[in-house]
Scaffold this motif. Sequence first.
Motif, PDB file in Angstrom:
ATOM      1  N   ARG A 175     -15.179  -6.373  53.997  1.00 39.73           N
ATOM      2  CA  ARG A 175     -14.691  -7.696  53.594  1.00 39.73           C
ATOM      3  C   ARG A 175     -13.184  -7.802  53.753  1.00 39.73           C
ATOM      4  O   ARG A 175     -12.629  -8.897  53.716  1.00 39.73           O
ATOM      5  CB  ARG A 175     -15.057  -7.970  52.131  1.00 39.73           C
ATOM      6  CG  ARG A 175     -16.500  -8.387  51.965  1.00 39.73           C
ATOM      7  CD  ARG A 175     -16.826  -8.669  50.528  1.00 39.73           C
ATOM      8  NE  ARG A 175     -16.058  -9.786  49.991  1.00 39.73           N
ATOM      9  CZ  ARG A 175     -16.104 -10.172  48.723  1.00 39.73           C
ATOM     10  NH1 ARG A 175     -16.873  -9.523  47.873  1.00 39.73           N
ATOM     11  NH2 ARG A 175     -15.395 -11.198  48.295  1.00 39.73           N
ATOM     12  N   ILE A 176     -12.541  -6.667  53.922  1.00 37.26           N
ATOM     13  CA  ILE A 176     -11.081  -6.692  53.997  1.00 37.26           C
ATOM     14  C   ILE A 176     -10.622  -7.122  55.388  1.00 37.26           C
ATOM     15  O   ILE A 176      -9.806  -8.025  55.538  1.00 37.26           O
ATOM     16  CB  ILE A 176     -10.497  -5.312  53.652  1.00 37.26           C
ATOM     17  CG1 ILE A 176     -10.885  -4.965  52.213  1.00 37.26           C
ATOM     18  CG2 ILE A 176      -8.986  -5.306  53.818  1.00 37.26           C
ATOM     19  CD1 ILE A 176     -10.708  -3.522  51.859  1.00 37.26           C
ATOM     20  N   ASP A 177     -11.171  -6.466  56.438  1.00 39.66           N
ATOM     21  CA  ASP A 177     -10.692  -6.794  57.779  1.00 39.66           C
ATOM     22  C   ASP A 177     -11.825  -7.077  58.766  1.00 39.66           C
ATOM     23  O   ASP A 177     -11.587  -7.230  59.950  1.00 39.66           O
ATOM     24  CB  ASP A 177      -9.815  -5.641  58.309  1.00 39.66           C
ATOM     25  CG  ASP A 177     -10.554  -4.307  58.253  1.00 39.66           C
ATOM     26  OD1 ASP A 177     -11.780  -4.322  58.002  1.00 39.66           O
ATOM     27  OD2 ASP A 177      -9.903  -3.275  58.451  1.00 39.66           O
ATOM     28  N   GLY A 178     -13.052  -7.126  58.290  1.00 41.44           N
ATOM     29  CA  GLY A 178     -14.173  -7.457  59.157  1.00 41.44           C
ATOM     30  C   GLY A 178     -14.621  -6.320  60.054  1.00 41.44           C
ATOM     31  O   GLY A 178     -15.548  -6.477  60.850  1.00 41.44           O
ATOM     32  N   SER A 179     -13.981  -5.169  59.947  1.00 42.91           N
ATOM     33  CA  SER A 179     -14.351  -4.042  60.798  1.00 42.91           C
ATOM     34  C   SER A 179     -15.684  -3.449  60.329  1.00 42.91           C
ATOM     35  O   SER A 179     -16.133  -3.701  59.221  1.00 42.91           O
ATOM     36  CB  SER A 179     -13.257  -2.976  60.745  1.00 42.91           C
ATOM     37  OG  SER A 179     -13.159  -2.452  59.438  1.00 42.91           O
ATOM     38  N   THR A 180     -16.295  -2.677  61.214  1.00 41.17           N
ATOM     39  CA  THR A 180     -17.589  -2.093  60.892  1.00 41.17           C
ATOM     40  C   THR A 180     -17.392  -0.718  60.254  1.00 41.17           C
ATOM     41  O   THR A 180     -16.796   0.162  60.865  1.00 41.17           O
ATOM     42  CB  THR A 180     -18.434  -1.948  62.167  1.00 41.17           C
ATOM     43  OG1 THR A 180     -18.570  -3.246  62.747  1.00 41.17           O
ATOM     44  CG2 THR A 180     -19.804  -1.370  61.851  1.00 41.17           C
ATOM     45  N   PRO A 181     -17.859  -0.562  59.036  1.00 44.68           N
ATOM     46  CA  PRO A 181     -17.721   0.741  58.390  1.00 44.68           C
ATOM     47  C   PRO A 181     -18.812   1.691  58.843  1.00 44.68           C
ATOM     48  O   PRO A 181     -19.806   1.280  59.442  1.00 44.68           O
ATOM     49  CB  PRO A 181     -17.890   0.409  56.906  1.00 44.68           C
ATOM     50  CG  PRO A 181     -18.761  -0.808  56.898  1.00 44.68           C
ATOM     51  CD  PRO A 181     -18.509  -1.548  58.178  1.00 44.68           C
TER      52      PRO A 181
END
Length: 599
Positions: A175-181
């Motif tokens: 939710r912070i930067d939209g990157s895939t964890p």
Amino acid sequence: MTQPVLVAVAWPYASAEIHVGNITGSYLPADILARYHRLRGRDVLMVSGSDSHGTPVTVRADEDHATPEEVYKRYHVGFIELFQKLGLTYDIFTSTHTRTHFDVANKLFLSLKENGYLYTEESKQWYSPAQERFLPDRYVEGTCYFCGKTGARSDQCDHCGHLLEAEKLIDPKSRIDGSTPELRETTHFYLDLEKLEEPVTEFLRERQSYWRPNVIRQSLGQIETSGLRGRPITRDLYWGVPVPVEGWEGKCMYVWFEAVIGYLSSVVEWSRLHDDPEAWHHWWTNQKSRAYYCIGKDNIPFHAIIWPAELIGVGESFDEKMGAADPQPLVLPYDVPANEFMNLEGKKLSGSHNWAVWGLDFLERYDPDPLRYILTVNMPETRDSDWDWEEFYQRNNNELVATWGNLVNRVLAFAFKHWDGAVPIPNELREGDLALLQTIRTGFKTVERYLEAVKLRAALLEAMRLAGEVNKFLDSTGPWFEIKMDKDAAAKSIYTAIQAIDWLKMIFAPFLPHTCEKLHTYLGGAQPIFGQLVTREIEDDLGTHTVMLYEPGESLSAAGEDLWQPFELVPGKAFKQPAPLFKKLDESIVAEERARLGN
RNA sequence: GGCGAAGUAGCUCAAUGGUAGAGCAGUGGACUCAUAAGCCAUUGGUUGGCGGUUCAAAUCCGCCCUUCGCCA
């Protein structure tokens, strides 16, 4: 030194404002208890603080583009302002972000570890390669594997309400930067509750007879049906108390494990601030000490199971680490009088929909004692209760103003007018006078029994009933009639009524401290009944934090004497011209206040 | 779906197997010291429904209905 009483109050999360449900659930009942025990002359310590760690604070910080520290402090000063206005006599209201708390938490953690009640286990958590950190559940959202909707948090789907297993979430995104964890192995400490199940069960059984049924059901009942399982007590989070073990950098204690330690660390801090660093033993290692934990029902498992488990597991080791020559175990809870919830006009309170009555906002327009009154008579002691503006308006006018406030006003105004500001001299009292005084004298005992059993609403209703008895007495003797025929008879009636009011003042004092203090000055009291709340800025190597402290000062209750008894009122004593204790409210407030809701 | 709680007078609630009560609201009355407050009297109930246990059930048991909460 007299009977030590520790009043331990739930720690508000420093990420949301306080509403009437929070106040009636834990903060107000705690203060009523504390003030009552202060009147009994006992060594009361009422403690709490802001729970400044945990993900709600970091989430709020990210939303507001602030640091977690800024967020917690903003709410923290708001809490203190509210509690001061409401007159909640915290001996100390501090924070979990203090050096003392970190030290105490570390000692407690290490005691548990050394005593063999911690173990480690690996699990999979979402990790953000971009940010180089693990992401808490609510920082990850994706598609729900139950209902297929997007926007589900990794621990729960708001659409279908299912709790989710984080690693099954479809198409997760930060939710912070939209990157895939990505999923990574991580190791955590667990509290070995299985090992502690037996002593915790025994602890609960010893208290079963006098604890509230709802608390027993959710603690002992829970254990008896499902047993206890280990729970992780650390997290991959940067904001909190760092795990005090080498090689565990970057991990913090889980907030549910760490915040309750505040009940101990705040007492240690209080002792240090009063230049008596060993004073904490009086409440924490003296087995005569009685510890009450005032909380809401959502907190029952933490206070009735997990916190006692932590204390039992620690044993004497904490005292030893604090340098005691003859280390003692820590005092276990005496009672956990948890309250249910308060709803609002028939619906569940909801901060995000503004379906709430906020404490500070309320006090902008109304006085603290009417709030304390309505919240006590509606306290959700046995089941959920309801805040209703119509009821607030009615009870304020019909009960506080009409029964008690008017009683005080009619008697003192009459006495002031006819006896020149001195308590009339009654000479020999009549049978009816003595009967009324006996009724009120008995009231001390009745209300005491309710308060000792933490039945606060019954206690206050009994006090109101006693005020009604004085009104009846006045109607039967009719001093306004007597004064024309026989002033001596009127003197007996009015003396008796003032005596009754003076006693009722003390009985009402834990519930309605502001107006009782005012009444106390009308009746010629030179010293206040209770002390005062002050704030101080404290500096340590974590920065500064504000604490609120209760200062008994020169108050009557500071002397350690039992004030909960019928002292004789001296005839001829001077008193002041009274003014109404409570304001009558206009009916229009009901519609006005309802219009504020839900916007 | 599982567990739990609740359902009693118009409203808010009490009554843990022994005559169903209180406060507020309503109605009637006498009084006047008081913030038109206070006091006295009074109306109002098939205790959600059906069955069971018992000399006796709001209370214990079973089923059903309604509302709410927690957990999966």
